[in-house]
Scaffold this motif. Structure first.
Motif, PDB file in Angstrom:
ATOM      1  N   LEU A 143       0.740  -0.946   0.042  1.00  0.00           N
ATOM      2  CA  LEU A 143       0.027  -0.144   0.096  1.00  0.00           C
ATOM      3  C   LEU A 143       0.768   1.235   0.030  1.00  0.00           C
ATOM      4  O   LEU A 143       0.415   2.063  -0.800  1.00  0.00           O
ATOM      5  N   ASP A 144       1.937   1.136   0.821  1.00  0.00           N
ATOM      6  CA  ASP A 144       2.709   2.526   0.838  1.00  0.00           C
ATOM      7  C   ASP A 144       3.506   2.710  -0.461  1.00  0.00           C
ATOM      8  O   ASP A 144       3.320   3.759  -0.962  1.00  0.00           O
ATOM      9  N   LEU A 145       3.781   1.440  -1.072  1.00  0.00           N
ATOM     10  CA  LEU A 145       4.816   1.653  -2.454  1.00  0.00           C
ATOM     11  C   LEU A 145       3.685   2.196  -3.574  1.00  0.00           C
ATOM     12  O   LEU A 145       3.951   3.208  -4.339  1.00  0.00           O
ATOM     13  N   LEU A 146       2.355   1.727  -3.649  1.00  0.00           N
ATOM     14  CA  LEU A 146       1.397   2.183  -4.598  1.00  0.00           C
ATOM     15  C   LEU A 146       0.802   3.417  -4.153  1.00  0.00           C
ATOM     16  O   LEU A 146       0.571   4.300  -5.063  1.00  0.00           O
ATOM     17  N   SER A 147       1.030   4.256  -2.793  1.00  0.00           N
ATOM     18  CA  SER A 147       0.455   5.378  -2.667  1.00  0.00           C
ATOM     19  C   SER A 147       1.566   6.340  -3.194  1.00  0.00           C
ATOM     20  O   SER A 147       1.189   7.641  -3.450  1.00  0.00           O
ATOM     21  N   THR A 148       2.707   5.805  -3.503  1.00  0.00           N
ATOM     22  CA  THR A 148       3.823   7.020  -3.994  1.00  0.00           C
ATOM     23  C   THR A 148       4.001   7.054  -5.484  1.00  0.00           C
ATOM     24  O   THR A 148       4.522   7.771  -6.007  1.00  0.00           O
ATOM     25  N   LYS A 149       2.989   5.906  -6.297  1.00  0.00           N
ATOM     26  CA  LYS A 149       2.924   6.101  -7.553  1.00  0.00           C
ATOM     27  C   LYS A 149       2.103   7.192  -8.220  1.00  0.00           C
ATOM     28  O   LYS A 149       0.994   7.539  -7.621  1.00  0.00           O
ATOM     29  N   HIS A 208       1.703   7.615 -11.535  1.00  0.00           N
ATOM     30  CA  HIS A 208       0.819   7.121 -12.804  1.00  0.00           C
ATOM     31  C   HIS A 208       0.746   5.612 -12.566  1.00  0.00           C
ATOM     32  O   HIS A 208       1.505   5.068 -12.836  1.00  0.00           O
ATOM     33  N   VAL A 209      -0.313   5.154 -12.402  1.00  0.00           N
ATOM     34  CA  VAL A 209      -0.556   3.595 -12.205  1.00  0.00           C
ATOM     35  C   VAL A 209      -1.642   3.163 -12.816  1.00  0.00           C
ATOM     36  O   VAL A 209      -2.660   3.784 -13.440  1.00  0.00           O
ATOM     37  N   SER A 210      -1.641   1.753 -13.278  1.00  0.00           N
ATOM     38  CA  SER A 210      -2.830   1.327 -14.146  1.00  0.00           C
ATOM     39  C   SER A 210      -3.885   1.050 -13.354  1.00  0.00           C
ATOM     40  O   SER A 210      -4.147   1.098 -12.147  1.00  0.00           O
ATOM     41  N   SER A 211      -5.191   0.704 -14.112  1.00  0.00           N
ATOM     42  CA  SER A 211      -6.232   0.348 -13.445  1.00  0.00           C
ATOM     43  C   SER A 211      -6.170  -0.841 -12.516  1.00  0.00           C
ATOM     44  O   SER A 211      -6.723  -0.823 -11.359  1.00  0.00           O
ATOM     45  N   ASP A 212      -5.289  -1.821 -12.882  1.00  0.00           N
ATOM     46  CA  ASP A 212      -5.272  -3.027 -12.176  1.00  0.00           C
ATOM     47  C   ASP A 212      -4.297  -2.562 -10.847  1.00  0.00           C
ATOM     48  O   ASP A 212      -4.961  -3.141  -9.699  1.00  0.00           O
ATOM     49  N   CYS A 213      -3.371  -1.725 -10.437  1.00  0.00           N
ATOM     50  CA  CYS A 213      -2.796  -1.043  -9.451  1.00  0.00           C
ATOM     51  C   CYS A 213      -3.750  -0.541  -8.636  1.00  0.00           C
ATOM     52  O   CYS A 213      -3.679  -0.556  -7.210  1.00  0.00           O
ATOM     53  N   PHE A 215      -4.865  -1.476  -4.887  1.00  0.00           N
ATOM     54  CA  PHE A 215      -4.786  -0.711  -3.724  1.00  0.00           C
ATOM     55  C   PHE A 215      -6.095  -0.560  -2.897  1.00  0.00           C
ATOM     56  O   PHE A 215      -5.844  -0.442  -1.860  1.00  0.00           O
ATOM     57  N   HIS A 216      -7.189  -0.488  -3.468  1.00  0.00           N
ATOM     58  CA  HIS A 216      -8.544  -0.519  -3.011  1.00  0.00           C
ATOM     59  C   HIS A 216      -8.950  -1.841  -2.377  1.00  0.00           C
ATOM     60  O   HIS A 216      -9.113  -1.924  -1.277  1.00  0.00           O
ATOM     61  N   LEU A 217      -8.430  -3.069  -3.130  1.00  0.00           N
ATOM     62  CA  LEU A 217      -8.895  -4.234  -2.369  1.00  0.00           C
ATOM     63  C   LEU A 217      -7.822  -4.479  -1.023  1.00  0.00           C
ATOM     64  O   LEU A 217      -8.523  -4.851  -0.215  1.00  0.00           O
TER      65      LEU A 217
END
Length: 553
Positions: free
Chosen positions: A84-90, A92-97, A101-103
């Protein structure tokens, strides 16, 4: 006054039907039990929910002894938070990401992961609280603890208290049987073991009783005043030495020791003891921690070992290394590390270290030939004037000697040297500019440049190119008709003396800097060494790798 606390045998299989029958048969002998209370217990024992829970409980316990049943990891919730920390710093992310992130924030997903970790950490064992008792101030509370002995060590060490002479619990190993039971704590005084008084006895006497015991072991304990639990540390370190607990005469308990080899990443779960840390090998399925020497203890051992060598030996090549450019302040033991995740378009510099003549230049040349738009090497600086046909910024950056000496004094060069009255060197800014431009920067500097290169700003991946044995080195280089790098014109092959010098230089580099290497490639066969190099660079670009913790803070 005595409080009885018993840990259930993990093999006990609760037969709910037998319990129900027993309850019905003895109903008349329980006059205080009302019809309403009896009905409640009967319905509870026959309920599907309770039977399902008991079945799950029994399934877990029956599989504990099965070697094929083990958790891949026990910290899935920690990994959830890291992702979650890693994704929050992105940005531009894809719809899968986004979906992931929400899941991963869903309460039922996090609840599932927490339940998984509880099972993986064997946190389902009963933890019975101490029975609160009102006692006279002069009267000690004694606790009777029963543990079922198995193949697993108890997970606790004992010592003689220097002040009282009593046998006390010295440490509880994280994840061990004693820790999981929640019944034994550091500082508890052991009065009896299996009915045998240990007053005035030695720790070895108590250990002998434990070794000769089978089945249930009963301890009579005077609880310590404080029973505050100690949370596990999250510190990870890379070991720069190998350790075998069985060979250490000073370890408090050899059975509790943890063996490891140089390069292993260890999870330090407790640093409470100044001399003995508790640790697990990272990724080890065994949840019980083991004892390892602390950093202070290991540094002291290494320094004493060096002093003994200096006393017993005449000056040798190794001694010359120590007294030459080896930093006597640096005693490599453990280095705190953390995972560094790759970032697309921002590559770590790849540094090839090794003795002259080992083949670093050829490996670098082959790598650059595979993709000249991806792999770049910085243009060196020199104080000599340009030769006919040379272009400033292509072969060299041509600067005045005064300017170069000024930059050297300011520490702007990662390496430099003087040849025929002219200065040559690699500027650190030229490395940074290649990295920031999205290239993989390749370097093969002198080994003394490592300390200047290994910084949080550059975050290099250091690969040591190691020569094979003398026989293989000579055979492979002669078969390939390799030209001697010791000859300025490269007009001849290597001599036996030069092969010996390559090996001698390699030993020197390993002695000084092996604790800084991320990977070692033995260049016995050039094509195989090149393949290993390509694979190593692919890992750097695609996998999270352990680096000094300061690089990710």
């Amino acid at each position: 006054m005595t409080a009885v606390v018993v840990m259930d045998n993990v093999n006990w299989d609760p037969a709910l039907s037998k319990l129900l029958n027993s309850l019905q048969e003895n109903k008349s002998e329980i006059p205080s039990c009302t019809e309403e209370e009896f009905g409640f217990l009967s319905e509870l024992l026959q309920s599907k929910e309770l039977n399902a829970l008991v079945n799950v409980h029994n399934k877990i316990l029956s599989n504990v002894k099965d070697d094929k049943f083990f958790p891949v990891l026990s910290n899935s919730m920690d990994i959830d938070i890291e992702v979650l920390d890693l994704l929050s710093t992105k940005t531009h992310v894809s719809s899968d990401c986004k979906e992931l992130f929400h899941l991963l924030q869903k309460p039922h997903i996090q609840g599932l992961l927490c339940a998984h970790d509880a099972v993986a950490q064997k946190d389902y064992y009963p933890r019975l609280p101490d029975i609160p008792l009102e006692v006279d101030e002069d009267e000690e509370t004694v606790k009777i603890v029963q543990l079922v002995k198995s193949n697993e060590p108890l997970g606790a060490t004992i010592k003689t208290c220097e002040e009282t002479g009593k046998i006390v619990i010295a440490r509880i190993m994280h994840g061990g049987a004693a820790d999981r039971s929640g019944l034994i704590h550091v500082g508890d005084e052991v009065c009896e073991v299996n009915g045998i008084s240990v007053e005035g006895k030695t720790p070895s006497f108590v250990l002998q009783i434990l070794q000769n015991s089978e089945g249930t072991i009963t301890f009579k304990i005077v609880p310590a005043d404080s029973k505050s639990g100690v949370r596990e540390s999250k510190v990870r370190v890379r070991a720069h030495f190998s350790y075998v607990a069985g060979d250490d005469p000073y370890i408090p308990c050899r059975e509790a020791g943890l063996d490891f080899v140089k390069g292993d990443v260890l999870h330090i779960v407790s640093q409470d003891d100044a001399y003995w840390w508790q640790a697990r090998r990272e990724g080890d399925r065994n949840m019980r921690a083991g004892l390892i020497p602390s950093r202070a203890l290991q540094e002291r051992r290494i320094l004493l070992e060096r002093k003994e060598k200096e006393k017993d030996k005449e000056k040798s090549d190794e001694d010359n290394i120590k007294n030459d450019d080896f930093d006597r302040e640096e005693v490599p033991t453990y280095e705190e590390v953390a995972k560094l995740y790759p970032r697309p378009g921002l590559y770590r510099p790849v540094v090839l270290i090794g003795p002259p003549g080992v083949g670093r230049n050829e490996l670098k040349r082959r790598l650059m030939a595979t993709d000249s738009e991806k792999y770049k090497t910085p243009v060196p600086y020199t104080s000599r004037p340009p030769r006919p046909g040379e272009i400033n910024g292509k072969e060299y950056h041509f600067v005045s000697r005064e300017k170069m000496e000024e930059d050297l004094e300011a520490g702007k060069f990662i390496e430099y040297g003087e040849y025929k009255g002219n200065l040559y060197g690699t500027n650190s800014e030229s490395v940074s500019s290649l990295v920031n431009a999205g290239y993989v920067c390749l370097l093969n500097p002198h080994y003394q440049a490592l300390k200047m290169l290994r910084t949080p700003q550059l975050r290099p991946y250091i690969i040591y190119i190691k020569p094979p044995t003398f026989e293989v080195l000579k055979e492979t280089r002669n078969e390939a008709r390799a030209r001697s790098t010791f000859d300025e014109n490269n007009s001849r092959g290597f001599t036996d003396e030069e092969f010996t010098e390559i090996l001698h230089s390699a030993e020197r580099i390993e002695f000084l800097y092996s604790h800084l290497f991320d990977e070692v490639i033995v260049n016995a066969d050039l094509s195989m060494a090149f393949e290993q190099l390509v694979n190593a660079i692919h890992r750097v670009e695609s996998e999270p790798l352990w680096v000094p913790a300061s690089w990710v803070q």
